[in-house]
Design a protein around this motif. Structure first.
Motif, PDB file in Angstrom:
ATOM      1  N   THR A  35     -24.024  -1.233   5.016  1.00 23.54           N
ATOM      2  CA  THR A  35     -25.015  -0.287   4.514  1.00 23.54           C
ATOM      3  C   THR A  35     -24.953   0.973   5.355  1.00 23.54           C
ATOM      4  O   THR A  35     -25.094   0.922   6.580  1.00 23.54           O
ATOM      5  N   LEU A  36     -24.703   2.098   4.696  1.00 24.03           N
ATOM      6  CA  LEU A  36     -24.737   3.404   5.340  1.00 24.03           C
ATOM      7  C   LEU A  36     -26.118   3.999   5.085  1.00 24.03           C
ATOM      8  O   LEU A  36     -26.514   4.191   3.927  1.00 24.03           O
ATOM      9  N   CYS A  37     -26.849   4.258   6.151  1.00 27.53           N
ATOM     10  CA  CYS A  37     -28.248   4.692   6.045  1.00 27.53           C
ATOM     11  C   CYS A  37     -28.381   6.137   6.472  1.00 27.53           C
ATOM     12  O   CYS A  37     -28.094   6.484   7.624  1.00 27.53           O
ATOM     13  N   VAL A  67     -24.841   2.879  10.500  1.00 26.54           N
ATOM     14  CA  VAL A  67     -24.121   1.861   9.725  1.00 26.54           C
ATOM     15  C   VAL A  67     -24.593   0.484  10.184  1.00 26.54           C
ATOM     16  O   VAL A  67     -24.673   0.220  11.389  1.00 26.54           O
ATOM     17  N   PHE A  68     -24.914  -0.358   9.215  1.00 26.20           N
ATOM     18  CA  PHE A  68     -25.364  -1.712   9.508  1.00 26.20           C
ATOM     19  C   PHE A  68     -24.436  -2.719   8.827  1.00 26.20           C
ATOM     20  O   PHE A  68     -23.951  -2.480   7.717  1.00 26.20           O
ATOM     21  N   THR A  95     -29.619  -8.334   2.085  1.00 26.68           N
ATOM     22  CA  THR A  95     -29.948  -8.970   3.364  1.00 26.68           C
ATOM     23  C   THR A  95     -30.929  -8.127   4.166  1.00 26.68           C
ATOM     24  O   THR A  95     -31.792  -8.664   4.867  1.00 26.68           O
ATOM     25  N   ALA A  96     -30.818  -6.809   4.058  1.00 18.99           N
ATOM     26  CA  ALA A  96     -31.756  -5.947   4.773  1.00 18.99           C
ATOM     27  C   ALA A  96     -33.173  -6.129   4.242  1.00 18.99           C
ATOM     28  O   ALA A  96     -34.143  -6.201   5.013  1.00 18.99           O
ATOM     29  N   THR A 125     -28.407  -6.008  11.859  1.00 23.50           N
ATOM     30  CA  THR A 125     -27.222  -6.044  12.707  1.00 23.50           C
ATOM     31  C   THR A 125     -26.512  -4.702  12.653  1.00 23.50           C
ATOM     32  O   THR A 125     -26.005  -4.312  11.590  1.00 23.50           O
ATOM     33  N   PRO A 126     -26.478  -3.970  13.775  1.00 28.45           N
ATOM     34  CA  PRO A 126     -25.826  -2.652  13.755  1.00 28.45           C
ATOM     35  C   PRO A 126     -24.312  -2.795  13.684  1.00 28.45           C
ATOM     36  O   PRO A 126     -23.746  -3.847  14.028  1.00 28.45           O
TER      37      PRO A 126
END
Length: 445
Positions: free
Chosen positions: A234-236, A137-138, A144-145, A154-155
């Motif tokens: 953002t969930l990656c 998760v960020f 922005t990513a 940013t984590p």
């Protein structure tokens, strides 16, 4: 300027969202009027075949089913039976669809998984499954990513904190939101917790019948990403988004049942494993390297399969051993199952289910003995070439194409189509200059 929130909105009853799950596990679809949806439920409908020839970024690739030569024709589809899922927000319903009988069905991931589950039923077995996912998760949006070039993001948490109660207490809104989302979608979670790594998380679904379990995985992964973005996160689910940290697994737990009893459990046998269970493990182990492209379907997925990072590198099995590809766990009839650990979080749940279940069923049909369980560090196992994993997506696609087992269980059309889709992924990567290449060669070479 008037905001979107101020505009007149269609009611929940006006439209229904329908989605198809493509080879990459991306859910593609559209809103349809309630009347059109009702007609599709009754008689079926049609959907553009381009989703069977797109990669995850909408680039076309050459394949044997659809293309410019066919005019990207429509294929018949059908709505998956059931009440669908209540979407968060406006309360509209979401329904899955799949390609109906015909050429599209041969390469449709959900239909493929369904055919394997049907084969299990013909053999007298009911399959149960439970998917679990690791993800990062960020505190970023996709915009922005992208602006940062996916570097120095940013984590969600500043330091690692696997299983940290401090993290769960401080970030209660996040965890409560994820649990509430699962409840509302009808995709119940059995557990959720922080994992090792800055911003790393993991959740596990409550076990269910195999197809329902895969449906839940697809739906929750998609809507959890949407929920995250609506909350500035953002969930990656990439297999390995961060250098130096463990990747993200999509571990899959499977068991077979017969006449309401576990087909794996035999309290009188060694380790409590029935002959059926041993043959099932034997098949999964024998065919794992041939089917690895279904478990690790991206270029990135192969960076995860490395010693010491909680992901296997060869086809091994053991008793409650997380260094092995197949982890046998559970000490009772209800809990005994096989955890398949090679799948990455970015793998299509239907294809993971199809590969894991078909290889196990093949083992039962062929009475394949798995050998003794491995003890100790699975990375140290001395494996024959057939049990070692391919070290790239290109090699994995080639192994799949050569697999007689895959062709027998999945059909030539699917094997060729999926192999071509992975070769297209490899070609796209090979044509791209990476950051690593620039850093290594730009000045000194």
């Amino acid at each position: 300027m008037q905001s979107l929130a101020d505009t007149s909105r269609a009611t929940a009853e006006d439209f229904v969202l329908i989605g198809y799950v493509d080879l990459d596990g991306v859910v593609r679809g559209k809103y349809a009027t309630a009347e059109k949806f009702a007609a599709w439920q009754k008689k079926g409908g049609a959907f553009c075949s381009v989703v069977l020839g797109w990669d995850s970024r909408d680039a076309l690739y050459d394949n044997g089913h659809t293309g410019w030569a066919t005019g990207y024709h429509d294929d018949p589809i059908r709505i998956v039976p059931g009440e669908g899922r209540m979407m968060p927000g406006e309360g509209r319903r979401f329904h899955l669809m799949e390609y109906a009988d015909g050429p599209g069905a041969a390469v449709c991931p959900r239909r493929l998984a369904g055919r394997v589950v049907e084969k299990a039923a013909e053999m007298g077995f009911a399959a149960k499954a439970g998917f679990e996912y690791e993800f990062y998760v960020f505190r970023e949006t996709p915009t922005t990513a992208l602006a940062k070039g996916y570097r120095n993001l940013t984590p969600f948490s500043p330091t690692t904190g696997g299983y940290s109660i401090l993290r769960t207490a401080v970030e209660d809104e996040f965890f409560s939101g994820m649990m509430a989302l699962a409840r509302d979608l009808g995709t119940p979670l059995e557990a959720i917790h922080p994992e090792a790594g800055e911003g790393a998380m993991e959740f596990a679904f409550t076990p269910a019948d195999a197809m329902e379990a895969a449906d839940r995985a697809v739906i929750y992964k998609t809507f959890s990403k949407a929920w995250g973005q609506r909350n500035g996160l953002t969930l990656c689910y990439m297999a390995k988004p961060i250098n130096g940290l463990p990747g993200c697994g999509g571990h899959t737990h499977l068991s077979l049942w017969k006449d309401g009893r576990s087909a794996f459990h035999d309290p009188a046998a060694e380790h409590g494993l029935s002959e059926t269970a041993r043959h099932y493990i034997g098949g999964q182990r024998k065919y794992m390297a041939e089917l690895l492209a279904l478990y690790a379907p991206t270029i990135n997925a192969f960076t995860r399969l490395a010693p010491g990072f909680w992901a296997p590198t060869g086809a091994t099995w053991g008793l409650d051993n997380r260094t092995c590809s197949l982890r046998v766990i559970g000490d009772s009839e209800k809990s005994l199952r096989v955890e398949v650990r090679p799948p990455a979080a970015d793998a299509n749940p239907y294809l993971v289910l199809a590969a894991a279940l078909a290889s196990g069923l093949a083992g039962i049909c062929e009475k394949i003995d798995p050998g003794p369980p491995f003890k100790g560090n699975g990375y140290d196992a001395d494996l024959p070439e057939a049990l070692r994993f391919p070290d790239s997506l290109a090699e994995a696609a080639a192994r799949l194409r050569r697999s007689d087992m895959a062709r027998e269980w999945f059909g030539d059309a699917f094997v060729e189509h999926f192999a071509r889709s992975r070769e297209a992924e490899v070609a796209a990567q090979r044509a791209t200059v990476s950051d690593w290449e620039l850093h290594r060669y730009f000045e000194m070479i």
